[in-house]
Design a protein around this motif. Structure first.
Motif, mmCIF file in Angstrom:
data_model
loop_
_atom_site.group_PDB
_atom_site.id
_atom_site.type_symbol
_atom_site.label_atom_id
_atom_site.label_comp_id
_atom_site.label_asym_id
_atom_site.label_seq_id
_atom_site.Cartn_x
_atom_site.Cartn_y
_atom_site.Cartn_z
ATOM 1 N N ASN B 175 38.005 32.895 66.736
ATOM 2 C CA ASN B 175 36.755 33.623 66.863
ATOM 3 C C ASN B 175 36.367 34.576 65.753
ATOM 4 N N LYS B 176 36.780 34.154 64.448
ATOM 5 C CA LYS B 176 36.289 35.140 63.393
ATOM 6 C C LYS B 176 34.955 34.567 62.913
ATOM 7 N N LYS B 177 34.267 35.684 62.422
ATOM 8 C CA LYS B 177 32.846 35.376 61.963
ATOM 9 C C LYS B 177 32.950 35.629 60.340
ATOM 10 N N VAL B 178 32.590 34.278 59.591
ATOM 11 C CA VAL B 178 32.611 34.466 58.255
ATOM 12 C C VAL B 178 31.431 35.419 57.789
ATOM 13 N N LEU B 179 31.695 36.359 56.980
ATOM 14 C CA LEU B 179 30.599 37.164 56.543
ATOM 15 C C LEU B 179 30.261 36.913 55.093
ATOM 16 N N ASP B 180 31.059 36.433 54.023
ATOM 17 C CA ASP B 180 30.668 36.400 52.531
ATOM 18 C C ASP B 180 31.750 35.583 52.195
ATOM 19 N N ILE B 181 31.535 34.777 51.246
ATOM 20 C CA ILE B 181 32.318 33.865 50.361
ATOM 21 C C ILE B 181 32.883 35.002 49.131
ATOM 22 N N ASP B 182 34.184 35.039 48.972
ATOM 23 C CA ASP B 182 34.540 35.958 47.942
ATOM 24 C C ASP B 182 34.888 35.273 46.598
ATOM 25 N N HIS B 183 35.403 34.040 46.640
ATOM 26 C CA HIS B 183 35.702 33.328 45.591
ATOM 27 C C HIS B 183 35.885 31.890 45.951
ATOM 28 N N SER B 184 36.213 30.959 44.887
ATOM 29 C CA SER B 184 36.365 29.812 45.284
ATOM 30 C C SER B 184 37.268 29.222 44.108
ATOM 31 N N ALA B 185 38.164 28.445 44.436
ATOM 32 C CA ALA B 185 39.164 28.000 43.469
ATOM 33 C C ALA B 185 39.763 26.677 43.679
ATOM 34 N N LEU B 186 40.362 25.897 42.471
ATOM 35 C CA LEU B 186 40.666 24.807 42.475
ATOM 36 C C LEU B 186 42.349 25.084 42.341
ATOM 37 N N VAL B 187 42.964 24.660 43.290
ATOM 38 C CA VAL B 187 44.549 24.864 43.386
ATOM 39 C C VAL B 187 45.385 23.641 43.580
ATOM 40 N N GLU B 188 46.431 23.506 43.127
ATOM 41 C CA GLU B 188 47.310 22.380 43.391
ATOM 42 C C GLU B 188 47.658 22.603 44.874
ATOM 43 N N ASN B 189 48.456 23.635 45.318
ATOM 44 C CA ASN B 189 48.878 23.877 46.746
ATOM 45 C C ASN B 189 47.854 24.641 47.444
ATOM 46 N N PRO B 190 47.132 23.989 48.465
ATOM 47 C CA PRO B 190 45.995 24.682 49.161
ATOM 48 C C PRO B 190 46.725 24.886 50.290
ATOM 49 N N ARG B 191 46.405 25.784 51.352
ATOM 50 C CA ARG B 191 46.847 25.892 52.569
ATOM 51 C C ARG B 191 46.155 24.813 53.526
ATOM 52 N N ASP B 192 44.767 24.460 53.068
ATOM 53 C CA ASP B 192 44.056 23.169 53.900
ATOM 54 C C ASP B 192 43.987 22.120 53.076
ATOM 55 N N ARG B 193 44.721 20.931 53.257
ATOM 56 C CA ARG B 193 44.613 20.031 52.342
ATOM 57 C C ARG B 193 43.367 18.899 52.391
ATOM 58 N N ARG B 194 42.741 19.296 53.672
ATOM 59 C CA ARG B 194 41.319 18.494 53.852
ATOM 60 C C ARG B 194 40.460 18.742 52.900
ATOM 61 N N CYS B 195 40.724 20.038 52.001
ATOM 62 C CA CYS B 195 39.649 20.427 50.970
ATOM 63 C C CYS B 195 39.697 19.494 49.688
ATOM 64 N N VAL B 196 39.472 18.280 50.029
ATOM 65 C CA VAL B 196 39.621 17.541 48.684
ATOM 66 C C VAL B 196 38.075 16.705 48.123
ATOM 67 N N PRO B 197 38.041 16.316 46.710
ATOM 68 C CA PRO B 197 36.751 15.724 46.284
ATOM 69 C C PRO B 197 36.381 14.646 47.089
ATOM 70 N N ILE B 198 35.081 14.407 47.331
ATOM 71 C CA ILE B 198 34.497 13.336 47.995
ATOM 72 C C ILE B 198 33.752 12.404 46.872
ATOM 73 N N GLU B 199 33.164 13.058 46.016
ATOM 74 C CA GLU B 199 32.518 11.977 45.209
ATOM 75 C C GLU B 199 32.490 12.891 43.805
ATOM 76 N N ILE B 200 32.941 11.904 42.766
ATOM 77 C CA ILE B 200 32.897 12.619 41.171
ATOM 78 C C ILE B 200 31.802 11.570 40.521
ATOM 79 N N SER B 201 31.525 12.326 39.281
ATOM 80 C CA SER B 201 30.563 11.556 38.280
ATOM 81 C C SER B 201 31.229 10.802 37.273
ATOM 82 N N GLU B 202 30.812 9.489 37.098
ATOM 83 C CA GLU B 202 31.504 8.716 36.043
ATOM 84 C C GLU B 202 30.425 7.662 35.695
ATOM 85 N N ASN B 203 30.143 7.770 34.247
ATOM 86 C CA ASN B 203 29.271 6.709 33.721
ATOM 87 C C ASN B 203 27.926 6.736 34.322
#
Lengths: 157, 246
Positions: B175-203
């Motif tokens: 029951n925590k309320k998110v107040l603000d986004i502090d940063h975002s990062a791309l990491v090799e070892n995340p805590r939540d591995r559901r955070c993956v790319p869905i679509e990427i640009s190509e040609n």
């Protein structure tokens, strides 16, 4: 680990607002802003309970102006701690017990499948009067933390 | 029911469920098995509540392990069903959920984890059925103080420590309320591995990262960015869903 900075809020913590002689461990906020908002790391809640179980009362702000930073990497971040000399002289084992608490915390939040847990921390002793600082850094497996104790003995001399 | 009967029920449930982890099983039978597992998760939660009421901590923890392990298998089968229904993103989420349930179950000593190596099976599923993700997103955000999942008091007002299991209930902050986004990062070892790319640009197109299907043409601005060497990506940044661990 954050630098030990005496920001406004820390000045307040170290001021007469708290009876620092009888308290022991201070958590340094990750950041504060001009409006007086304070940000601690989310791990502060459980880590302070572990320290309390070892007999230490922790001092940190708990008002409405406090928020908690949660980082969704696999890394675990613990708050920066400050201990005053008076307290340290009366509780020479405090650093060992804090390190023990770090191990307990990491064991709690990690899962058995986490094959290898590495720990990184720094201990800094600041002598404001002589303007000197001695620092010990550790970066390695949690099992190796015990080795740090030998270095701490050197630091105490 | 006696403990022996409960153990027999658990082994029977697991034995049947594992049979439906095989990919080629009929989808309607797999769905039926998912319903069956859902029912059994509830049954084992009830056993846990009873043990908790009787102040049998070890038994409560054991049942906690059982219902989380069953939930893990259930999520694995759901992942397979979703793959068959051409919903790979949701299938990936389910597989990651399965890992989380398994991780909690494995915290319980003497948990009836069964001889079947579910973790190895999940790793194989990940390797064989999904694309390889080199990086994941990892957000840092500030929140309000939440409540303890064990006693519902404010998280700093009780003695429970996050990550521990107390009489069959895992402690975490809810029951925590998110107040603000502090940063975002791309990491090799995340805590939540559901955070993956869905679509990427190509040609000049946005391509679904899972299916490689062309989703849409890039607009002019996106094309300009790509010409500068930038990649356009649609990313699952954060999941706020709280899993039913307890």
């Amino acid at each position: 680990m954050n630098d030990l900075k005496y920001t406004n809020v820390n000045s307040r913590i170290f001021s007469n607002e708290y009876d620092i002689r009888n308290k022991s461990i201070f958590f340094i906020p990750r950041e504060t802003d001009a409006k007086g908002s304070i940000v601690y790391l989310q791990s502060i809640h459980s880590f302070s309970k572990i320290l309390k179980n070892k007999g230490f009362e922790c001092v940190y702000e708990k008002g409405d102006n406090v928020s908690y930073l949660e980082q969704h990497s696999v890394d675990v971040f613990l708050p920066t701690i400050a201990i005053l000399l008076d307290f340290y002289l009366e509780n020479k084992d405090v650093i060992n017990l804090i390190i023990e608490s770090v191990k307990t915390y990491i064991s709690s939040v990690s899962f058995p499948k986490d094959e290898k847990v590495n720990v990184r921390f720094g201990i800094e002793m600041v002598d404001k009067k002589n303007n000197t600082a001695t620092k010990i850094n550790y970066d390695g497996p949690k099992e190796g933390i015990d080795e740090v104790r030998k270095c701490i003995k050197e630091l105490k001399k | 029911m006696t403990i022996k009967e409960i153990k027999t029920l658990y082994e029977k449930t697991m034995g049947e469920a594992i049979n439906y982890l095989t990919f080629c099983r009929d989808i309607s039978l797999q769905k039926k098995e998912i319903d069956e597992l859902e029912k059994n998760v509830r049954i084992f939660k009830n056993f846990k509540w009873q043990a908790n009421r009787d102040k049998q901590e070890k038994l409560s923890n054991l049942f906690f392990g059982c219902h989380n392990y069953l939930n893990s298998v259930k999520n694995c089968i759901e992942s397979i069903v979703l793959l068959k229904e051409n919903q790979p993103e949701r299938a990936w989420d389910k597989l990651m959920n399965a890992e989380v349930f398994y991780s909690w179950a494995s915290k319980v000593n003497d948990c009836l984890l069964n001889e079947f190596c579910l973790m190895d099976y999940m790793k194989k599923m990940e390797e064989l059925l999904f694309p390889h993700f080199k990086v994941y997103s990892s957000l840092g955000f500030t929140t309000t103080k939440g409540d303890c999942s064990v006693c519902s008091k404010k998280i700093d007002e009780c003695e429970h420590i996050e990550g521990n299991i107390y009489s069959g209930f895992a402690c975490f902050e809810k029951n925590k309320k998110v107040l603000d986004i502090d940063h975002s990062a791309l990491v090799e070892n995340p805590r939540d591995r559901r955070c993956v790319p869905i679509e990427i640009s190509e040609n000049g197109k946005m391509i679904n990262y899972f299916t490689l299907k062309e989703m849409r043409d890039l607009n002019e601005k996106e094309k300009e960015e790509c010409a500068k060497g930038h990649l356009q990506a649609k990313w699952a940044m954060m999941h706020f869903e709280e899993l039913d661990i307890n």
